[in-house]
Design a protein around this motif. Structure first.
Motif, PDB file in Angstrom:
ATOM      1  N   MET A  96      -3.910   5.054  -2.831  1.00 21.14           N
ATOM      2  CA  MET A  96      -4.871   4.047  -2.396  1.00 21.14           C
ATOM      3  C   MET A  96      -5.769   3.594  -3.545  1.00 21.14           C
ATOM      4  N   LEU A  97      -6.150   4.523  -4.408  1.00 20.86           N
ATOM      5  CA  LEU A  97      -6.964   4.154  -5.569  1.00 20.86           C
ATOM      6  C   LEU A  97      -6.205   3.217  -6.504  1.00 20.86           C
ATOM      7  N   LEU A  98      -4.946   3.573  -6.805  1.00 14.98           N
ATOM      8  CA  LEU A  98      -4.155   2.720  -7.698  1.00 14.98           C
ATOM      9  C   LEU A  98      -3.881   1.363  -7.054  1.00 14.98           C
ATOM     10  N   ILE A 109      -3.415  14.264  -1.533  1.00 13.35           N
ATOM     11  CA  ILE A 109      -3.602  13.828  -2.928  1.00 13.35           C
ATOM     12  C   ILE A 109      -2.804  12.548  -3.188  1.00 13.35           C
ATOM     13  N   SER A 110      -1.555  12.506  -2.723  1.00 18.12           N
ATOM     14  CA  SER A 110      -0.721  11.308  -2.908  1.00 18.12           C
ATOM     15  C   SER A 110      -1.328  10.094  -2.252  1.00 18.12           C
ATOM     16  N   LEU A 165       0.819  -1.215   0.000  1.00 15.94           N
ATOM     17  CA  LEU A 165       0.000   0.000   0.000  1.00 15.94           C
ATOM     18  C   LEU A 165       0.855   1.268   0.000  1.00 15.94           C
ATOM     19  N   PRO A 166       1.849   1.407   0.897  1.00 18.26           N
ATOM     20  CA  PRO A 166       2.642   2.643   0.858  1.00 18.26           C
ATOM     21  C   PRO A 166       3.480   2.801  -0.416  1.00 18.26           C
ATOM     22  N   VAL A 167       3.740   1.722  -1.121  1.00 17.84           N
ATOM     23  CA  VAL A 167       4.520   1.812  -2.363  1.00 17.84           C
ATOM     24  C   VAL A 167       3.839   2.755  -3.344  1.00 17.84           C
ATOM     25  N   PHE A 168       2.551   2.592  -3.521  1.00 17.21           N
ATOM     26  CA  PHE A 168       1.808   3.424  -4.465  1.00 17.21           C
ATOM     27  C   PHE A 168       1.736   4.875  -3.994  1.00 17.21           C
ATOM     28  N   ILE A 169       1.573   5.063  -2.703  1.00 14.64           N
ATOM     29  CA  ILE A 169       1.539   6.420  -2.139  1.00 14.64           C
ATOM     30  C   ILE A 169       2.887   7.097  -2.344  1.00 14.64           C
TER      31      ILE A 169
END
Length: 192
Positions: free
Chosen positions: A171-173, A165-166, A82-86
């Motif tokens: 989270m969406l991605l 925003i990030s 999860l934090p990877v995408f953020i």
């Protein structure tokens, strides 16, 4: 598996060049910045395509895993992702996350590699994710050592907004990857 290793060597090898600023600067002085960028890009793309195609071919070889992990580690790996995408969004939508992590993409690559190593023990997976982990560790050390980033702490006028925003975009991605995107792009569904 040979093509994967060659592609990995080319792709990660060329990414080690910026960690030696003296070498990079001397090449740029000799050939110019734009030719350097063009050659660098061609080498990166060659390595990337070789690595991807080599990984696809290696998966078909059905190699015996080097290790097998318990099933519950899949849940830990999914949580770590999860934090990877953020972090990836935070690299480009600059805020406090970018300031606190120094280079969010390098941290994202480390977490991505570790989470995949937790659940993938096949030789081709260990080579791919282990190679990226080694590169990310080296890249972070070289950033500290050569201080290529600004020495002054960067301030961003809309840091909190950018962080929100990030987080939302990340989270969406992440949700899309878990739902279908990983299966579409990589060929392996996360939810089975």
């Amino acid at each position: 598996m040979t093509l994967l290793l060659v592609g990995l060597f080319i792709f990660l090898g060329i990414h080690f060049v910026p960690s030696f600023p003296g070498f990079r600067d001397s090449v740029v002085q000799r050939i110019g910045l734009n030719p350097y960028r063009a050659i660098y890009s061609i080498i990166v793309l060659t390595g990337l395509f070789s690595m991807i195609y080599g990984f696809v071919l290696a998966r078909e070889e059905d190699l015996f895993p080097l290790y097998v992990t318990p099933f519950w580690l899949r849940h830990l790996a999914m949580t770590l992702l999860l934090p990877v995408f953020i972090l990836v969004f935070a690299k480009f939508i600059r805020g406090n996350i970018a300031k606190w992590t120094k280079d969010p993409v390098i941290l994202a690559v480390k977490i991505w590699a570790i989470s995949h190593l937790l659940v993938n023990g096949e030789p081709y997976s260990v080579a791919l994710f282990g190679g990226f982990l080694v590169w990310a560790i080296w890249a972070r050390i070289s950033l500290k050592k050569f201080d290529r980033k600004n020495t002054a702490v960067e301030e961003f006028p809309h840091a909190l907004r950018n962080d929100i925003i990030s987080v939302v975009l990340g989270m969406l991605l992440y949700g899309l990857f878990v739902w279908k995107l990983h299966a579409l792009l990589i060929g392996m569904p996360i939810l089975t």
